[in-house]
Design an enzyme around this catalytic site. Structure first.
Site, mmCIF file in Angstrom:
data_model
loop_
_atom_site.group_PDB
_atom_site.id
_atom_site.type_symbol
_atom_site.label_atom_id
_atom_site.label_comp_id
_atom_site.label_asym_id
_atom_site.label_seq_id
_atom_site.Cartn_x
_atom_site.Cartn_y
_atom_site.Cartn_z
ATOM 1 N N ARG A 1 0.668 -1.115 -0.016
ATOM 2 C CA ARG A 1 0.108 0.056 0.037
ATOM 3 C C ARG A 1 1.008 1.042 -0.042
ATOM 4 O O ARG A 1 0.554 2.256 -0.307
ATOM 5 C CB ARG A 1 -0.912 -0.031 1.291
ATOM 6 C CG ARG A 1 -2.222 -0.944 0.944
ATOM 7 C CD ARG A 1 -3.271 -0.893 1.993
ATOM 8 N NE ARG A 1 -3.581 0.623 1.679
ATOM 9 C CZ ARG A 1 -4.933 0.983 2.552
ATOM 10 N NH1 ARG A 1 -5.304 0.255 3.675
ATOM 11 N NH2 ARG A 1 -5.206 2.207 2.358
ATOM 12 N N TYR B 1 -8.556 15.305 -5.383
ATOM 13 C CA TYR B 1 -8.741 16.238 -4.875
ATOM 14 C C TYR B 1 -7.869 16.405 -3.814
ATOM 15 O O TYR B 1 -7.617 15.498 -2.976
ATOM 16 C CB TYR B 1 -10.187 16.415 -4.393
ATOM 17 C CG TYR B 1 -10.722 15.339 -3.599
ATOM 18 C CD1 TYR B 1 -11.294 14.227 -4.225
ATOM 19 C CD2 TYR B 1 -10.959 15.546 -2.340
ATOM 20 C CE1 TYR B 1 -11.906 13.069 -3.657
ATOM 21 C CE2 TYR B 1 -11.618 14.631 -1.509
ATOM 22 C CZ TYR B 1 -11.889 13.366 -2.229
ATOM 23 O OH TYR B 1 -12.703 12.374 -1.303
ATOM 24 N N PRO B 2 -7.500 17.658 -3.508
ATOM 25 C CA PRO B 2 -6.634 18.083 -2.093
ATOM 26 C C PRO B 2 -7.544 17.984 -0.917
ATOM 27 O O PRO B 2 -8.679 18.495 -1.285
ATOM 28 C CB PRO B 2 -5.774 19.023 -2.588
ATOM 29 C CG PRO B 2 -6.561 19.584 -3.473
ATOM 30 C CD PRO B 2 -7.233 18.857 -4.202
ATOM 31 N N GLN C 1 -8.594 3.747 -3.190
ATOM 32 C CA GLN C 1 -7.900 4.900 -2.867
ATOM 33 C C GLN C 1 -6.479 5.004 -2.513
ATOM 34 O O GLN C 1 -5.973 4.037 -1.756
ATOM 35 C CB GLN C 1 -8.630 5.502 -1.607
ATOM 36 C CG GLN C 1 -8.240 5.808 -0.334
ATOM 37 C CD GLN C 1 -7.900 4.385 0.472
ATOM 38 O OE1 GLN C 1 -8.076 3.176 0.017
ATOM 39 N NE2 GLN C 1 -7.861 4.438 1.902
HETATM 40 O O1 76R Z 1 -5.653 2.588 5.697
HETATM 41 C C1 76R Z 1 -6.794 2.164 5.712
HETATM 42 O O2 76R Z 1 -7.245 1.787 4.890
HETATM 43 C C2 76R Z 1 -7.470 2.193 7.304
HETATM 44 C C3 76R Z 1 -8.677 2.998 7.325
HETATM 45 C C4 76R Z 1 -8.205 4.474 6.862
HETATM 46 C C5 76R Z 1 -7.611 5.566 6.949
HETATM 47 C C6 76R Z 1 -6.615 5.541 8.345
HETATM 48 C C7 76R Z 1 -8.834 4.858 5.528
HETATM 49 C C8 76R Z 1 -9.879 4.072 4.639
HETATM 50 N N1 76R Z 1 -8.609 6.272 5.284
HETATM 51 C C9 76R Z 1 -7.768 6.588 6.300
HETATM 52 C C10 76R Z 1 -7.151 7.903 6.260
HETATM 53 MN MN1 76R Z 1 -9.511 7.325 3.805
HETATM 54 N N2 76R Z 1 -10.624 8.606 2.439
HETATM 55 C C11 76R Z 1 -10.404 9.917 2.316
HETATM 56 C C12 76R Z 1 -10.978 10.615 1.441
HETATM 57 O O3 76R Z 1 -14.023 12.960 0.577
HETATM 58 C C13 76R Z 1 -13.944 12.797 2.047
HETATM 59 O O4 76R Z 1 -14.761 13.001 2.508
HETATM 60 C C14 76R Z 1 -12.292 12.596 2.415
HETATM 61 C C15 76R Z 1 -11.628 12.040 1.244
HETATM 62 C C16 76R Z 1 -11.743 9.317 0.845
HETATM 63 C C17 76R Z 1 -12.950 9.295 -0.231
HETATM 64 C C18 76R Z 1 -11.209 8.341 1.736
HETATM 65 C C19 76R Z 1 -11.666 6.914 1.120
HETATM 66 N N3 76R Z 1 -8.496 9.177 4.657
HETATM 67 C C20 76R Z 1 -7.404 8.907 5.576
HETATM 68 C C21 76R Z 1 -7.006 10.322 5.974
HETATM 69 C C22 76R Z 1 -5.842 10.843 6.932
HETATM 70 C C23 76R Z 1 -6.559 10.993 7.996
HETATM 71 C C24 76R Z 1 -5.596 11.447 9.106
HETATM 72 O O5 76R Z 1 -4.276 10.990 9.112
HETATM 73 O O6 76R Z 1 -5.937 12.426 9.804
HETATM 74 C C25 76R Z 1 -7.739 11.162 4.849
HETATM 75 C C26 76R Z 1 -7.387 12.760 4.365
HETATM 76 C C27 76R Z 1 -8.495 10.309 4.223
HETATM 77 C C28 76R Z 1 -9.574 10.935 3.362
HETATM 78 N N4 76R Z 1 -10.541 5.901 3.140
HETATM 79 C C29 76R Z 1 -10.566 4.525 3.639
HETATM 80 C C30 76R Z 1 -11.266 5.790 1.893
HETATM 81 C C31 76R Z 1 -11.791 4.532 1.835
HETATM 82 C C32 76R Z 1 -12.403 3.855 0.398
HETATM 83 C C33 76R Z 1 -11.234 3.571 2.870
HETATM 84 C C34 76R Z 1 -11.259 1.866 2.752
HETATM 85 C C35 76R Z 1 -10.146 1.577 2.206
HETATM 86 C C36 76R Z 1 -9.899 -0.035 2.326
HETATM 87 O O7 76R Z 1 -9.969 -0.560 3.343
HETATM 88 O O8 76R Z 1 -9.601 -0.650 1.370
#
Ligand code: 76R
Length: 248
Positions: free
Chosen positions: A130, A144-145, A184
């Site tokens: 990953r 998008y940021p 993602q």
């Molecule tokens: O890493 C992992 O898969 C574990 C769970 C997880 C984390 C820690 C996870 C799962 N994300 C994590 C962290 Mn996410 N993610 C976003 C967006 O549009 C929005 O509202 C937000 C944009 C999407 C669409 C998305 C999708 N994620 C983060 C972080 C860092 C946060 C921090 O450290 O403070 C951000 C900014 C962020 C944003 N996330 C998932 C997804 C998806 C689809 C998953 C499931 C992944 C999987 O299990 O395969």
């Protein structure tokens, strides 16, 4: 002071959005256009070879709307290598017919909010995969940021680790319900670019982006703490469709 979450970093990422200068492209001879295309295809071959050797990855999509025409997404182990890819493209003939319209620099990031303490991230093949992802070859991309909000009572960075962990768990659960439909790549950009993270989503059905992003808007971590930049959406470009796109 709240405790910062430990993050794992992988490959560096460049999103390079270009607008094609169609008037200039049209004004040159067919031979020159072919030479530019051939050179671009050779560059692409090099990037694919790097990907096959697991030393980076690459994706090319055509962008809808006026934000740009093409988005090149490159991943490399070091900033030097990433910069070299960017410079090689800039020196190409085709680049002379493009106008840089947007770029984003980040590094693939996994946070440890929901990770198991028994796993060694340095050796775990899933985590390593990953952190150094080979980008999926889906039909569509969405980039998008985003930031986590720091405003009045809505300050992500003032929350306790426990509060953030519980919200990220809920976030991860929503994400996981899209397993198999969307991939993602979360990349961190604090210190590198204008926002805190880059979100890159890959899917074959573009409606999946809309559904996923919309559903997340209702989840506290996005509803209350998410601030978003511009969205870019694109269609996959392979060698055949690239030639078609550039043909006059
Ligand atoms: O890493 C992992 O898969 C574990 C769970 C997880 C984390 C820690 C996870 C799962 N994300 C994590 C962290 Mn996410 N993610 C976003 C967006 O549009 C929005 O509202 C937000 C944009 C999407 C669409 C998305 C999708 N994620 C983060 C972080 C860092 C946060 C921090 O450290 O403070 C951000 C900014 C962020 C944003 N996330 C998932 C997804 C998806 C689809 C998953 C499931 C992944 C999987 O299990 O395969």
């Amino acid at each position: 002071m709240s405790e910062a979450v430990n993050t794992l970093e992988g490959w560096f990422v460049l999103h390079d959005v270009r607008t094609i200068d169609w008037a200039a492209w049209k004004s040159i001879s067919e031979d020159l256009r072919q030479a530019a295309l051939d050179e671009l295809l050779t560059l692409q071959q090099e990037w694919s070879q790097t990907e096959e050797n697991k030393l980076g990855s690459y994706a090319l999509y055509s962008v809808l709307g006026h934000k740009g025409d093409l988005v090149f997404m490159h991943l490399r182990p070091t900033m030097q290598e990433l910069n070299a890819v960017e410079t090689a493209f800039n020196k190409s003939l085709f680049a002379e017919f493009t106008i840089p319209s947007y770029s984003y620099v980040s590094v693939v990031e996994l946070s440890t909010y929901v990770s198991s303490p028994d796993v060694d991230p340095e050796t775990d093949p899933y985590i390593q995969g990953r952190l150094k992802p080979i980008l999926p070859k889906t039909e569509h991309i969405c980039f998008y940021p985003m930031n986590k909000r720091r405003q009045g009572n809505d300050n992500w960075y003032m929350l306790s680790m426990e509060e953030r962990k519980s919200m990220m768990r809920s976030h991860g659960m929503i994400g996981r319900s899209y397993a198999g439909r969307v991939t993602q790549v979360i990349s961190g950009s604090v210190g590198f670019d204008d926002w805190e993270w880059g979100v890159t989503l890959f899917a074959d059905d573009p409606i999946t982006f809309k559904k996923l992003v919309y559903e997340m808007r209702f989840d506290e971590v996005s509803a209350r703490y998410g601030d978003f930049g511009s969205f870019f959406v694109g269609n996959k470009v392979d060698n055949t469709s690239l030639a078609e796109l550039l043909s006059m």
